[in-house]
Design a protein around this motif. Sequence first.
Motif, PDB file in Angstrom:
ATOM      1  N   ARG A 134       0.829  -1.214   0.000  1.00 49.72           N
ATOM      2  CA  ARG A 134       0.000   0.000   0.000  1.00 49.72           C
ATOM      3  C   ARG A 134       0.857   1.256   0.000  1.00 49.72           C
ATOM      4  N   PHE A 135       1.913   1.260   0.783  1.00 47.62           N
ATOM      5  CA  PHE A 135       2.813   2.413   0.792  1.00 47.62           C
ATOM      6  C   PHE A 135       3.500   2.570  -0.551  1.00 47.62           C
ATOM      7  N   CYS A 141       2.046   6.186  -7.249  1.00 44.78           N
ATOM      8  CA  CYS A 141       0.970   6.999  -7.826  1.00 44.78           C
ATOM      9  C   CYS A 141       1.257   8.488  -7.663  1.00 44.78           C
ATOM     10  N   TYR A 142       1.836   8.868  -6.535  1.00 41.18           N
ATOM     11  CA  TYR A 142       2.174  10.273  -6.319  1.00 41.18           C
ATOM     12  C   TYR A 142       3.190  10.742  -7.345  1.00 41.18           C
ATOM     13  N   PHE A 143       4.242   9.954  -7.540  1.00 44.28           N
ATOM     14  CA  PHE A 143       5.279  10.348  -8.495  1.00 44.28           C
ATOM     15  C   PHE A 143       4.782  10.286  -9.937  1.00 44.28           C
ATOM     16  N   ALA A 144       3.865   9.365 -10.217  1.00 48.28           N
ATOM     17  CA  ALA A 144       3.320   9.226 -11.570  1.00 48.28           C
ATOM     18  C   ALA A 144       2.158  10.178 -11.830  1.00 48.28           C
ATOM     19  N   PRO A 172      -4.745  14.874   0.519  1.00 52.72           N
ATOM     20  CA  PRO A 172      -3.684  14.152   1.232  1.00 52.72           C
ATOM     21  C   PRO A 172      -3.258  12.897   0.469  1.00 52.72           C
ATOM     22  N   CYS A 173      -2.181  12.285   0.918  1.00 50.71           N
ATOM     23  CA  CYS A 173      -1.765  10.988   0.392  1.00 50.71           C
ATOM     24  C   CYS A 173      -1.947   9.940   1.491  1.00 50.71           C
ATOM     25  N   TYR A 174      -1.688   8.700   1.160  1.00 52.62           N
ATOM     26  CA  TYR A 174      -1.868   7.609   2.116  1.00 52.62           C
ATOM     27  C   TYR A 174      -0.965   7.788   3.337  1.00 52.62           C
ATOM     28  N   ARG A 175       0.208   8.383   3.132  1.00 54.28           N
ATOM     29  CA  ARG A 175       1.134   8.593   4.244  1.00 54.28           C
ATOM     30  C   ARG A 175       0.638   9.680   5.193  1.00 54.28           C
ATOM     31  N   CYS A 176      -0.238  10.549   4.722  1.00 49.31           N
ATOM     32  CA  CYS A 176      -0.838  11.536   5.624  1.00 49.31           C
ATOM     33  C   CYS A 176      -1.775  10.842   6.611  1.00 49.31           C
ATOM     34  N   LEU A 177      -2.376   9.745   6.174  1.00 47.18           N
ATOM     35  CA  LEU A 177      -3.271   8.964   7.025  1.00 47.18           C
ATOM     36  C   LEU A 177      -2.484   8.011   7.909  1.00 47.18           C
ATOM     37  N   PHE A 178      -1.530   7.316   7.322  1.00 40.88           N
ATOM     38  CA  PHE A 178      -0.670   6.386   8.046  1.00 40.88           C
ATOM     39  C   PHE A 178       0.777   6.804   7.799  1.00 40.88           C
ATOM     40  N   PRO A 179       1.367   7.589   8.699  1.00 38.66           N
ATOM     41  CA  PRO A 179       2.739   8.068   8.484  1.00 38.66           C
ATOM     42  C   PRO A 179       3.749   6.946   8.277  1.00 38.66           C
ATOM     43  N   GLU A 180       3.517   5.809   8.923  1.00 36.85           N
ATOM     44  CA  GLU A 180       4.403   4.664   8.751  1.00 36.85           C
ATOM     45  C   GLU A 180       3.617   3.390   9.038  1.00 36.85           C
ATOM     46  N   PRO A 181       4.074   2.268   8.498  1.00 36.38           N
ATOM     47  CA  PRO A 181       3.345   1.016   8.734  1.00 36.38           C
ATOM     48  C   PRO A 181       3.279   0.684  10.216  1.00 36.38           C
ATOM     49  N   PRO A 182       2.121   0.257  10.709  1.00 33.89           N
ATOM     50  CA  PRO A 182       2.039  -0.160  12.113  1.00 33.89           C
ATOM     51  C   PRO A 182       2.815  -1.451  12.319  1.00 33.89           C
ATOM     52  N   ALA A 254       9.332  17.427   2.011  1.00 30.63           N
ATOM     53  CA  ALA A 254       9.348  15.998   1.713  1.00 30.63           C
ATOM     54  C   ALA A 254      10.768  15.444   1.669  1.00 30.63           C
ATOM     55  N   THR A 255      10.929  14.288   2.279  1.00 34.76           N
ATOM     56  CA  THR A 255      12.241  13.636   2.294  1.00 34.76           C
ATOM     57  C   THR A 255      12.308  12.461   1.324  1.00 34.76           C
ATOM     58  N   ILE A 256      11.137  11.966   0.891  1.00 37.73           N
ATOM     59  CA  ILE A 256      11.110  10.848  -0.059  1.00 37.73           C
ATOM     60  C   ILE A 256      11.100  11.422  -1.475  1.00 37.73           C
ATOM     61  N   LYS A 257      12.165  11.213  -2.190  1.00 41.21           N
ATOM     62  CA  LYS A 257      12.313  11.800  -3.521  1.00 41.21           C
ATOM     63  C   LYS A 257      12.161  10.760  -4.629  1.00 41.21           C
ATOM     64  N   ASP A 258      12.165   9.499  -4.267  1.00 39.85           N
ATOM     65  CA  ASP A 258      11.964   8.442  -5.250  1.00 39.85           C
ATOM     66  C   ASP A 258      11.462   7.205  -4.524  1.00 39.85           C
ATOM     67  N   LEU A 259      11.190   6.147  -5.263  1.00 44.29           N
ATOM     68  CA  LEU A 259      10.580   4.960  -4.670  1.00 44.29           C
ATOM     69  C   LEU A 259      11.521   4.179  -3.770  1.00 44.29           C
ATOM     70  N   SER A 260      12.776   4.480  -3.787  1.00 41.95           N
ATOM     71  CA  SER A 260      13.698   3.753  -2.903  1.00 41.95           C
ATOM     72  C   SER A 260      13.411   4.057  -1.450  1.00 41.95           C
ATOM     73  N   GLY A 261      12.635   5.114  -1.189  1.00 43.82           N
ATOM     74  CA  GLY A 261      12.325   5.476   0.196  1.00 43.82           C
ATOM     75  C   GLY A 261      11.011   4.926   0.696  1.00 43.82           C
ATOM     76  N   HIS A 262      10.337   4.064  -0.101  1.00 45.63           N
ATOM     77  CA  HIS A 262       9.045   3.576   0.369  1.00 45.63           C
ATOM     78  C   HIS A 262       9.240   2.666   1.567  1.00 45.63           C
ATOM     79  N   GLY A 263       8.219   2.710   2.456  1.00 42.50           N
ATOM     80  CA  GLY A 263       8.355   1.913   3.675  1.00 42.50           C
ATOM     81  C   GLY A 263       7.170   1.023   3.906  1.00 42.50           C
TER      82      GLY A 263
END
Length: 263
Positions: A134-135, A141-144, A172-182, A254-263
């Motif tokens: 999901r993240f 989707c944000y980058f695309a 908002p984006c999904y990370r605004c709802l869930f900042p990080e995976p529980p 924003a600190t995530i600049k590409d998909l390598s930062g997905h969590g």
Amino acid sequence: MSLTDDQFHRYARHLILDEVGEEGQEKLLASRILIVGAGGLGSPLLLYLAAAGVGTIGVIDDDVVELSNLQRQVIHKTASLDRAKVDSAMDTVAEINPEVRIVPHRLRLTAANAMEVLSGYDLVADGSDNFATRFLVNDACYFAKTPLVSAALLRFDGQVSTFKAHLGGDHPCYRCLFPEPPPADLIPRCEEAGILGAIAGAVGSLQAVEVLKELLGLGESLSGHLLVYDGLSTTFRKIRIKRDPTCPLCGPQATIKDLSGHG
């Protein structure tokens, strides 16, 4: 593109809707969407979007059909056991609406292939069953700059939302709802907690409605809201989601600049 006589008959109940009509149906026929997961949510998504005449539907899943899937993944049949889910889904869709083009992606979505897989699609519908995917889908989707309709379910509950943070403003984006995976031990998977099979149908159908609304530009978008369904109490709650100014993906710093930062 003009509708054929057969299409006028097939989509007649759409055509008499003032909000859809011939122009809207032609828009659906020209649309391209990607469904992530051909499971409990992906099944009703595929069935209803194919029936609605969405012209091209990509489906990504690297799994095979198992007996325990059939209780809720209604696009698959007993005869499809051990087959790739994308192939099983493609065959069922062909029986429902042979005009729809299914693009099977039998692979696991990763940071390395996500942008390529998403390329060319107008919208993504996420029916995955884990936070990591999901993240990743949210970030891609944000980058695309592609709208995302996301859903999740467990036991007797489900939730649906739309994310269009690439538009800026109050989206908002999904990370605004869930900042990080529980923590994984706090969110059990379906095989651990169970699920009432029809919940997948109820929530997946709601997700399909939101996809069609986005493609047609109808009604109020769920962007900025989370729709929560409680099957045991038969209640819905619509919760406001605000854009997080500290979001690592869509916030100003924003600190995530590409998909390598997905969590």
